[in-house]
Design a protein around this motif. Structure first.
Motif, short mmCIF file in Angstrom:
data_model
loop_
_atom_site.label_atom_id
_atom_site.label_comp_id
_atom_site.label_asym_id
_atom_site.label_seq_id
_atom_site.Cartn_x
_atom_site.Cartn_y
_atom_site.Cartn_z
N VAL A 254 0.87 -1.17 0.00
CA VAL A 254 0.00 0.00 0.00
C VAL A 254 0.91 1.23 0.00
O VAL A 254 2.01 1.20 0.56
N VAL A 255 0.45 2.29 -0.64
CA VAL A 255 1.25 3.50 -0.78
C VAL A 255 0.45 4.70 -0.30
O VAL A 255 -0.72 4.85 -0.65
N PHE A 256 1.10 5.52 0.48
CA PHE A 256 0.50 6.78 0.92
C PHE A 256 1.30 7.92 0.30
O PHE A 256 2.47 8.13 0.65
N LYS A 516 13.80 1.19 -5.02
CA LYS A 516 14.85 0.21 -4.76
C LYS A 516 14.84 -0.27 -3.32
O LYS A 516 15.10 -1.45 -3.04
N GLU A 517 14.55 0.60 -2.37
CA GLU A 517 14.57 0.21 -0.95
C GLU A 517 13.48 -0.81 -0.65
O GLU A 517 13.66 -1.69 0.20
N THR A 535 10.20 4.92 3.10
CA THR A 535 9.98 6.23 2.48
C THR A 535 10.69 6.31 1.14
O THR A 535 11.87 5.97 1.04
N VAL A 536 9.99 6.76 0.11
CA VAL A 536 10.55 6.88 -1.24
C VAL A 536 10.43 8.33 -1.69
O VAL A 536 9.32 8.90 -1.70
N VAL A 543 4.16 0.45 2.73
CA VAL A 543 4.15 -0.65 3.69
C VAL A 543 3.89 -1.90 2.84
O VAL A 543 2.85 -2.02 2.19
N ALA A 544 4.88 -2.81 2.82
CA ALA A 544 4.83 -3.95 1.91
C ALA A 544 4.79 -5.27 2.65
O ALA A 544 5.22 -5.37 3.81
N ALA A 545 4.28 -6.28 1.97
CA ALA A 545 4.26 -7.65 2.50
C ALA A 545 4.86 -8.57 1.45
O ALA A 545 4.57 -8.43 0.25
#
Length: 697
Positions: A254-256, A516-517, A535-536, A543-545
């Motif tokens: 998900v991206v904020f 990349k992070e 943070t990008v 927030v990744a799974a």
């Protein structure tokens, strides 16, 4: 004593480590121990070529070298992200060249000698790396051998050594390129088309067929088509090379995105409204914009139409019939702007400029030297040779700067674009005092200097914190576990995005760049883990799974079972359809009769040629091949194609001349080029090349 004590301590630690390793050797079998040491050493390897590892430290030295070369070539001490990626690729390619390609070329008997390199640099067969380099071109963009000689002369007098470094780089590149040229020539020379082959190719490809046909689509395999586990396993074994894969990961995320709030937008709008009246009256625009605008003053003079790239409103304001002192305030994607014309001139796009640069005590000579040049008692070139602090080689002669534009301009010399031609004058810049002469100018145009006031709505600290808090809520509720992550997203009304088979080198997830992070986290995580906030670009919170891991090598059968099953079912369906059609049309004597039996209609197509499948858009390649080899006037089929079952009759054939000798040779060259493009990849596969750069960059 203190030094001796430190040595004792260090020896004590070393002995402890050695004893621990010795004890481990009793507990672990040798293979396990070797694997452990191999893992530890591989962590610092950027890659591996032919079983030889490339250490990160050594690779970084090469990256630094190519960075310096890039900066010298661009005349800049900074590099962009795109340039950094290109530099890393150059460094990696240099290892492939040295450790793989050139090694194989030499083993094949190819060599490049010193005399050959000399000829490629300053001889009769100058390399494109020299002849196409802007450094060695004259004012007309034509390669100049004299420029090469001048460069070499200056290189030997350059105390920094930078010119020598760049020259050595060019020679190394020329040598590598020559190895490629020679090695590739072994392939191109062997790819020979003799006159008989050429004539046969032209004859075969100039025959076209006029056809009547019917086609029965395969449809979709139903429950009557079954595939056994042994059939799937056998197919996998016999086609295993098709299932080789790079290491990759399956990710949900998900991206904020941090965007300005309504309050932030209103703040920017109010800010420009507050300074707008002063913008229309200030006499020191440069200082005003420095204090009040998000962008500084741009001294560029625009011609009609150029401002449209900023806003058509501004172009109409500056060059339209209105006479407003200042434009209206406009809003372009929460970027509030206003424009004001601050100067109007008839000026050229470019001017050819000569100068004498005086510095220090010599600046006092400016008036007298100007008088000497203006009176014709001496030339500017002679004065420049004797007095100018700028002793670099001119475009044609000493003192020549060359063509200058608004984009290629020495700060402080902008007036050359509207100065009188061949009337020398004195000009002061940060470099000193110049005696300047405009030798030539392009045609003058009406241009206007336009100041632009900018206030952009940006996310405030409070807005930034609000988005961070939303991302943190998902991360905190997840507690690092996928089940809780899914639940937290559902409660927040969020639908995670999916990115499958993301490779370690990937810098993009969906439409998001510079991720990349996120990828790096995924390759260090275990299936089912959830990331903290990543943070990008200081603009996105991820927030990744991690939902899946695919190891390098051959995809496991379980991963590809469903696709193999579909392939086999479709093959069986095709065979079944062919058998059904053959049975139905048995004894039929005409295409119309066949069409009625198959409950379809007869289609016609003229000019079907074997020369190129791409010429028959929408036609099945298997059908085209069958048509080209079928007897004329005889019903042929059923033929199993890729899309369906075909039954056809070749009504007639025509022989033309549309496929020429040039077409045949062009196709042969295309096939040769395809072969050349596969040379290095085949070498890399043979040497089992491993590229681990993504772990470090």
């Amino acid at each position: 004593m203190a030094v001796i004590e430190k040595i004792r301590v260090k020896l004590g630690v070393l002995i402890t480590v050695l004893i621990a390793i010795a004890l481990l050797s009793f507990i672990l079998d040798p293979t396990t121990l070797q694997t452990a040491f191999s893992f530890m050493s591989s962590k610092n390897k950027v890659g591996e070529i032919g079983g030889k590892g490339i250490d990160y430290t050594e690779f970084q030295k090469r990256v630094d070298y190519y960075t310096a070369i890039t900066q010298m070539a661009n005349g800049s001490s900074a590099t962009t992200e795109e340039q950094n990626i290109a530099i890393q690729n150059m460094a990696w390619q240099s290892y492939l060249d040295q450790m793989l390609f050139i090694k194989n070329a030499r083993n094949a008997g190819v060599n490049v000698g010193e005399d050959e390199i000399l000829d490629l640099v300053i001889g009769d067969m100058v390399s494109p790396l020299i002849s196409g380099n802007p450094i060695f071109m004259d004012e007309n963009g034509v390669f100049s051998p004299e420029r090469v000689r001048d460069f070499i002369s200056q290189m030997n007098q350059d105390p920094s050594g930078n010119l020598r470094i760049y020259w050595d780089f060019l020679q190394d590149r020329i040598q590598d390129q020559q190895y490629y040229t020679k090695y590739y020539s072994l392939f191109t020379a062997s790819d020979f088309m003799n006159p008989l082959m050429l004539a046969e190719a032209i004859e075969e490809n100039n025959v076209t067929s006029n056809v009547d046909f019917v086609m029965v689509p395969f449809g979709i395999a139903d429950s009557s088509i079954t595939v056994s586990e042994s059939e799937i396993s056998n197919y996998y074994s016999s086609h295993k090379k098709n299932y080789r894969q790079n290491a990759s990961r399956d990710i949900q995320y998900v991206v904020f995105e941090v965007v300005p709030s309504e309050s932030d937008i209103n703040y920017a709008s109010d800010a420009i409204e507050a300074v707008y009246p002063e913008f229309g009256t200030t006499e020191n625009m440069k200082n005003f914009l420095m204090r009040n605008s998000d962008e500084p003053f741009n001294p560029y003079y625009f011609e009609e139409g150029e401002l449209a790239s900023v806003s058509p409103v501004f172009d109409e304001y500056a060059f339209g019939e209105g006479n407003a002192e200042v434009s209206e305030i406009i809003d372009v994607n929460n970027r509030f702007m206003a424009a004001r014309v601050v100067d109007v001139r008839n000026m050229s796009d470019s001017a050819y400029v000569q100068h004498v640069l005086l510095q220090g005590a010599d600046e006092a000579l400016a008036d007298s030297l100007l008088s000497v040049i203006s009176s014709g008692k001496n030339t500017l070139a002679n004065v420049a040779m004797a007095y100018s602090a700028d002793q670099s080689m001119g475009e044609v002669e000493k003192g020549d700067i060359g063509w200058m534009t608004q984009y290629r301009m020495i700060p402080g010399m902008e007036s050359v674009l509207y100065a009188q031609i061949n009337k020398p004058f004195i000009l002061k810049t940060d470099y000193g005092t110049h005696i300047v002469n405009v030798k030539e100018r392009t045609k003058s145009k009406l241009k206007k200097q336009v100041a632009i006031l900018v206030k952009e709505a940006v996310a405030s600290k409070e807005t930034f914190n609000d988005f961070y808090a939303k991302a943190n809520a998902i991360a905190a509720k997840s507690e690092g576990k996928y089940e809780l992550y899914t639940q937290a997203c559902q409660e927040a009304g969020l639908f995670p995005l999916t990115a499958n088979r993301v490779e370690e080198s990937s810098r993009q997830l969906g439409t998001y760049n510079n991720t990349k992070e996120v990828t790096r986290w995924a390759f260090d995580a275990k299936v089912g883990e959830v990331s903290p906030i990543i943070t990008v670009d200081n603009e996105y919170f991820f927030v990744a799974a991690l939902t899946g891991i695919h190891k390098e090598g051959y995809a496991p059968l379980d991963d590809v079972r469903s696709s193999i099953e579909m392939i086999l079912k479709n093959q069986k369906l095709a065979d079944k359809k062919v058998a059904e059609v053959a049975e139905k049309i048995s004894g039929a004597t005409s295409m119309d009769q066949i069409a009625r039996i198959l409950e379809t209609s007869v289609s016609s197509r003229d000019g079907i040629a074997f020369s190129s499948v791409t010429r028959q858009q929408g036609f099945d390649p298997a059908f085209i091949g069958a048509v080209s080899g079928a007897p004329e006037g005889q019903i042929t089929g059923p033929v199993k194609g890729n899309l369906g079952v075909y039954v056809f009759v070749v009504k007639s054939r025509d022989t033309g001349a549309f496929y020429t000798e040039d077409d045949a040779r062009s196709r042969e060259e295309m096939m040769t080029q395809y072969t050349l493009n596969t040379v290095l990849p085949v070498m890399m596969e043979e040497a089992d090349v491993k590229d681990n750069r993504a772990r470090f960059y």
